[in-house]
Design a protein around this motif. Structure first.
Motif, PDB file in Angstrom:
ATOM      1  N   THR A  67       0.854  -1.176   0.000  1.00  0.00           N
ATOM      2  CA  THR A  67       0.000   0.000   0.000  1.00  0.00           C
ATOM      3  C   THR A  67       0.891   1.228   0.000  1.00  0.00           C
ATOM      4  OG1 THR A  67      -1.652  -1.178   1.301  1.00  0.00           O
ATOM      5  CG2 THR A  67      -1.852   1.212   1.209  1.00  0.00           C
ATOM      6  N   VAL A  68       0.692   2.103  -0.983  1.00  0.00           N
ATOM      7  CA  VAL A  68       1.431   3.357  -1.057  1.00  0.00           C
ATOM      8  C   VAL A  68       0.424   4.483  -0.901  1.00  0.00           C
ATOM      9  CG1 VAL A  68       2.875   4.857  -2.491  1.00  0.00           C
ATOM     10  CG2 VAL A  68       3.190   2.365  -2.567  1.00  0.00           C
ATOM     11  N   THR A  69       0.669   5.355   0.067  1.00  0.00           N
ATOM     12  CA  THR A  69      -0.214   6.487   0.329  1.00  0.00           C
ATOM     13  C   THR A  69       0.578   7.778   0.191  1.00  0.00           C
ATOM     14  OG1 THR A  69      -1.432   5.145   1.930  1.00  0.00           O
ATOM     15  CG2 THR A  69      -1.772   7.526   2.030  1.00  0.00           C
ATOM     16  N   VAL A  70       0.175   8.617  -0.762  1.00  0.00           N
ATOM     17  CA  VAL A  70       0.821   9.918  -0.921  1.00  0.00           C
ATOM     18  C   VAL A  70       0.326  10.815   0.210  1.00  0.00           C
ATOM     19  CG1 VAL A  70       1.085  11.944  -2.408  1.00  0.00           C
ATOM     20  CG2 VAL A  70       1.082   9.640  -3.412  1.00  0.00           C
ATOM     21  N   THR A  71       1.257  11.333   0.991  1.00  0.00           N
ATOM     22  CA  THR A  71       0.897  12.136   2.161  1.00  0.00           C
ATOM     23  C   THR A  71       1.069  13.631   1.939  1.00  0.00           C
ATOM     24  OG1 THR A  71       3.133  11.872   3.054  1.00  0.00           O
ATOM     25  CG2 THR A  71       1.451  10.283   3.773  1.00  0.00           C
ATOM     26  N   ALA A  85       5.477  10.000   0.417  1.00  0.00           N
ATOM     27  CA  ALA A  85       4.540   8.872   0.472  1.00  0.00           C
ATOM     28  C   ALA A  85       4.976   7.881   1.540  1.00  0.00           C
ATOM     29  CB  ALA A  85       4.461   8.185  -0.884  1.00  0.00           C
ATOM     30  N   GLN A  86       4.000   7.150   2.050  1.00  0.00           N
ATOM     31  CA  GLN A  86       4.248   6.071   2.997  1.00  0.00           C
ATOM     32  C   GLN A  86       3.952   4.740   2.312  1.00  0.00           C
ATOM     33  OE1 GLN A  86       1.616   6.932   6.263  1.00  0.00           O
ATOM     34  NE2 GLN A  86       3.071   8.337   7.204  1.00  0.00           N
ATOM     35  N   MET A  87       4.697   3.699   2.705  1.00  0.00           N
ATOM     36  CA  MET A  87       4.510   2.364   2.141  1.00  0.00           C
ATOM     37  C   MET A  87       4.301   1.378   3.279  1.00  0.00           C
ATOM     38  SD  MET A  87       7.941   2.594  -0.140  1.00  0.00           S
ATOM     39  CE  MET A  87       8.820   2.900   1.381  1.00  0.00           C
ATOM     40  N   HIS A  88       3.409   0.428   3.061  1.00  0.00           N
ATOM     41  CA  HIS A  88       3.186  -0.657   4.015  1.00  0.00           C
ATOM     42  C   HIS A  88       3.123  -1.968   3.228  1.00  0.00           C
ATOM     43  CE1 HIS A  88       1.757   2.842   6.269  1.00  0.00           C
ATOM     44  NE2 HIS A  88       2.226   2.182   7.311  1.00  0.00           N
ATOM     45  N   GLN A  99       7.604  -1.325   6.553  1.00  0.00           N
ATOM     46  CA  GLN A  99       6.965  -0.032   6.332  1.00  0.00           C
ATOM     47  C   GLN A  99       8.054   0.996   6.077  1.00  0.00           C
ATOM     48  OE1 GLN A  99       4.710   0.592   9.885  1.00  0.00           O
ATOM     49  NE2 GLN A  99       6.496   0.996  11.144  1.00  0.00           N
ATOM     50  N   GLU A 101       8.965   5.159   4.040  1.00  0.00           N
ATOM     51  CA  GLU A 101       8.567   6.422   3.417  1.00  0.00           C
ATOM     52  C   GLU A 101       9.504   6.714   2.259  1.00  0.00           C
ATOM     53  OE1 GLU A 101       9.061   9.244   6.564  1.00  0.00           O
ATOM     54  OE2 GLU A 101       7.131   8.757   7.464  1.00  0.00           O
ATOM     55  N   GLN A 117      -0.873  12.815 -10.339  1.00  0.00           N
ATOM     56  CA  GLN A 117      -0.196  12.187  -9.199  1.00  0.00           C
ATOM     57  C   GLN A 117      -0.716  10.778  -8.993  1.00  0.00           C
ATOM     58  OE1 GLN A 117       2.375  13.777  -7.900  1.00  0.00           O
ATOM     59  NE2 GLN A 117       1.920  15.385  -9.340  1.00  0.00           N
TER      60      GLN A 117
END
Length: 118
Positions: A67-71, A85-88, A99, A101, A117
């Motif tokens: 899971t990649v979340t652009v923060t 971005a954060q990765m899990h 996990q 970033e 994006q």
């Protein structure tokens, strides 16, 4: 694939190459980390920073969900947009394997238009 990656990077530790104590080979951490590029391959992206904490081993045959979340996205002028971005990484049992970033520059198209994006 794990064996080929190990040979490519020169890490042929037996834990990566063969089953050990009844468990399948352990996936290289760098191999796991490199999968984030699947999310950015459609963008003209330049990595700036990448950190990752490995919490539990991934094994050959595991199903891995990334899971990649652009923060954060900020305009960096003519060079493009800077994204954080954060990765899990979780396995099929929902165990958090890793996990981290990353920060990267998403370059604009040659005509100056911004890219969509991730």
């Amino acid at each position: 694939m794990i064996r080929m990656f190990g040979e490519l990077i020169g890490d042929v530790n037996p834990r990566h190459m063969t089953a050990h104590h009844g468990e399948p080979p352990v996936v290289h951490g760098l191999y796991l980390a490199s999968t984030v590029s699947m999310f950015t391959s459609d963008l003209d992206i330049l990595g700036r920073r990448f950190t990752m904490d490995f919490l539990s081993p991934a094994h050959a045959g595991d199903d891995i969900e990334v899971t990649v979340t652009v923060t954060d996205v900020r305009n960096a002028g003519p060079i493009g947009d800077v994204i954080n971005a954060q990765m899990h990484y979780r396995n099929q049992d929902a165990v958090l394997l890793a996990q981290g970033e990353f920060t990267a520059v998403v370059r604009p198209f040659p005509n100056g238009q911004r890219r969509e994006q991730p």
